[in-house]
Scaffold this motif. Structure first.
Motif, short mmCIF file in Angstrom:
data_model
loop_
_atom_site.label_atom_id
_atom_site.label_comp_id
_atom_site.label_asym_id
_atom_site.label_seq_id
_atom_site.Cartn_x
_atom_site.Cartn_y
_atom_site.Cartn_z
N GLY A 48 88.01 31.55 41.76
CA GLY A 48 87.25 30.70 40.79
C GLY A 48 85.88 31.13 40.67
O GLY A 48 85.64 32.42 40.45
N THR A 49 84.94 30.42 40.74
CA THR A 49 83.43 30.52 40.66
C THR A 49 83.04 30.76 41.97
O THR A 49 83.28 30.38 42.91
CB THR A 49 82.78 29.34 39.83
N VAL A 50 81.47 31.31 41.74
CA VAL A 50 80.82 31.39 42.83
C VAL A 50 80.36 30.20 43.61
O VAL A 50 80.62 30.19 44.76
CB VAL A 50 79.45 32.22 42.39
N SER A 51 80.18 29.10 42.59
CA SER A 51 80.25 27.81 43.25
C SER A 51 81.25 27.23 44.01
O SER A 51 81.01 26.85 45.31
CB SER A 51 79.83 26.79 42.37
N ASN A 52 82.63 27.68 43.65
CA ASN A 52 83.59 27.36 44.40
C ASN A 52 83.80 28.20 45.72
O ASN A 52 84.01 27.47 46.97
CB ASN A 52 84.97 27.70 43.79
N ASP B 88 75.35 33.99 39.19
CA ASP B 88 75.00 32.61 38.74
C ASP B 88 76.35 31.69 39.29
O ASP B 88 77.44 32.42 39.66
CB ASP B 88 75.26 32.71 37.15
N SER C 105 78.14 29.86 38.04
CA SER C 105 79.00 29.50 37.28
C SER C 105 80.16 30.77 36.90
O SER C 105 81.13 30.69 36.41
CB SER C 105 78.91 29.07 35.82
N ASP C 106 79.48 32.15 37.48
CA ASP C 106 80.34 33.19 37.21
C ASP C 106 81.56 33.11 38.03
O ASP C 106 81.77 32.70 39.12
CB ASP C 106 79.34 34.51 37.83
N THR C 107 82.62 33.83 37.31
CA THR C 107 83.86 34.27 38.03
C THR C 107 83.91 35.16 39.25
O THR C 107 83.27 36.20 38.83
CB THR C 107 85.04 34.42 36.90
N VAL C 108 84.37 34.66 40.22
CA VAL C 108 84.42 35.66 41.44
C VAL C 108 85.55 36.88 41.14
O VAL C 108 86.72 36.41 40.80
CB VAL C 108 84.60 35.06 42.70
#
Length: 142
Positions: free
Chosen positions: A2-6, A24, A26-29
């Motif tokens: 998923g995302t950096v946040s995940n 960011d 919201s960026d995809t890892v």
């Protein structure tokens, strides 16, 4: 994943509003990506500095030449400076004064210096005689 946040949530890593990420939220890892977090902290603290008082000299004919008298004691004042330091990963990167205020103003020291000349005994007697004669002549006119 998923995302950096995940990823951060999964690893139970929390961020402050001031922390800096190299991506960011919201960026995809992607596989092998390195996520760098720079931890930012601030420290605020006061520093107090003394304001020196001035010495003011006045003259007076109530004191003889060479005589001095302290009319008022001097008292220093105080200034408060509030500083804010910024730390990134424990290293200080900025140091700023964000507020300055005078807490107490200094009080001048006042010294009175005499400017009256001392009379010699002969001059003093002549001055008294002149005053006595003037007093008598004034009384005779009345």
């Amino acid at each position: 994943m998923g995302t950096v946040s995940n990823v951060l949530n999964y690893l139970n890593i929390s961020l402050s509003d001031d922390d800096i990420l190299n991506a960011d939220l919201s960026d995809t890892v992607y596989l092998g990506q390195e996520i760098k977090i720079d931890r930012v902290n601030y420290a605020c603290y006061p520093i107090y500095k003394s304001i020196p008082y001035k010495t003011v000299e006045q003259e007076s004919d109530k004191l003889f030449v060479g005589q001095t008298k302290m009319l008022q004691k001097g008292k220093p004042g105080s200034t408060e400076y509030i500083y804010k330091d910024k730390y990134v990963n424990g290293e200080i990167i900025s140091h700023k004064c964000i507020k300055q205020q005078v807490l107490t103003y200094p009080t001048d020291k006042i010294i009175v210096k005499g400017n009256r000349n001392k009379l010699k005994k002969k001059d003093y007697i002549e001055e008294l005689s002149d005053q006595f004669i003037n007093t008598i002549s004034c009384q005779n006119k009345i």
